[in-house]
Each structure stands twice: as structure tokens, then as C-alpha cells.
Design a protein around this motif. Structure first.
Motif, short mmCIF file in Angstrom:
data_model
loop_
_atom_site.label_atom_id
_atom_site.label_comp_id
_atom_site.label_asym_id
_atom_site.label_seq_id
_atom_site.Cartn_x
_atom_site.Cartn_y
_atom_site.Cartn_z
N LEU A 194 79.12 -36.03 -101.60
CA LEU A 194 78.96 -35.33 -102.45
C LEU A 194 78.98 -33.93 -102.03
N ALA A 195 78.70 -33.41 -100.85
CA ALA A 195 78.97 -31.94 -100.27
C ALA A 195 80.29 -31.88 -100.03
N GLY A 196 80.80 -32.85 -99.40
CA GLY A 196 82.31 -33.04 -98.98
C GLY A 196 83.40 -32.71 -100.21
N ASN A 197 82.92 -33.16 -101.13
CA ASN A 197 83.99 -33.14 -102.19
C ASN A 197 84.01 -31.64 -103.05
N SER A 211 88.60 -24.63 -95.70
CA SER A 211 87.35 -23.83 -95.45
C SER A 211 86.59 -23.76 -94.00
N GLU A 212 85.84 -22.71 -93.77
CA GLU A 212 85.07 -22.49 -92.68
C GLU A 212 83.95 -23.63 -92.31
N ARG A 247 84.48 -30.45 -88.47
CA ARG A 247 85.40 -31.01 -87.80
C ARG A 247 85.10 -30.60 -86.03
N ALA A 248 84.98 -29.31 -85.96
CA ALA A 248 84.68 -29.07 -84.51
C ALA A 248 83.48 -29.71 -83.89
N VAL A 249 82.19 -29.83 -84.76
CA VAL A 249 81.32 -30.51 -84.11
C VAL A 249 81.32 -31.87 -84.09
N ALA A 250 82.20 -32.68 -85.00
CA ALA A 250 82.60 -34.19 -84.76
C ALA A 250 83.36 -34.19 -83.64
#
Length: 110
Positions: free
Chosen positions: A28-31, A37-38, A44-47
């Protein structure tokens, strides 16, 4: 008879609740995030950092069969595998099979 299965039922329900709720909230948040976006860059950096931390832990502090292998073999397999991954045009299968072959050969040879 049903009492025997209660621990398994609790584990299944607790496991589902602990993971699926967060997955749906992530969807839901990803959509709502823009591609560049930052917030998405941060995710992505955390993953990537988490994947690399697990990889480093497996190389430096392995368990099981890898525990008996020398550190130099694990480091060489990771380094050569990464180089092969880059040289092959970033094909994941190459980045997986090359280090596996090096580790397998090294464990058989040693």
C-alpha cells in the motif's frame, strides 16, 4: 487429538500475522511512492545493506559445511564470483554458479 496440533496452528497464525500485515502495508505504501523518490532510494539502500550484511556474515562467520572451509577460499569464491557477475553483464546465474563451483571444487580438493 486437536490439542496436538495447537502449537502448529499458533505458529502458522503468528507467522502469518507477523509477516503478511507488513507485506500488505508495504504494498500500500509502495504504490504511493514515485520511482525516483528519496524514500524509495532509502528503502533500496537499506535492502542492499541488509543483503550485503548477511552475505558478509556468511563469508566471515559461516556455519555447517562452510565452517570447515578456509577463509581464503570463501573470500576468493566471493571475489571471483563478483568479477564473473560483472564481466557477464550482471547475469545473476553466473554470480551464483561461479562461486558455488569454486567452493565445491575447493572443498573437494582440500
Amino acid at each position: 487429538m486437536m490439542q496436538e496440533y495447537w502449537p502448529y496452528i499458533v505458529i502458522i497464525i503468528a507467522g502469518w500475522l507477523a509477516t503478511d500485515i507488513w507485506r500488505w502495508l508495504g504494498v500500500l505504501a509502495g504504490n504511493r511512492l514515485q520511482e525516483g523518490s528519496e524514500a524509495l532510494n532509502w528503502v533500496r539502500a537499506v535492502a542492499t545493506a541488509l543483503v550485503m550484511a548477511v552475505t558478509a556474515k556468511l563469508i566471515v562467520f559461516p556455519t555447517g559445511t562452510l565452517e570447515t572451509s578456509p577463509l581464503w577460499l570463501r573470500l576468493a569464491a566471493a571475489g571471483i564470483g563478483f568479477a564473473a557477475f560483472l564481466l557477464s553483464g550482471q547475469r545473476v546465474i553466473v554470480g551464483v554458479l561461479v562461486p558455488l563451483a569454486i567452493l565445491g571444487a575447493g572443498l573437494l580438493w582440500l
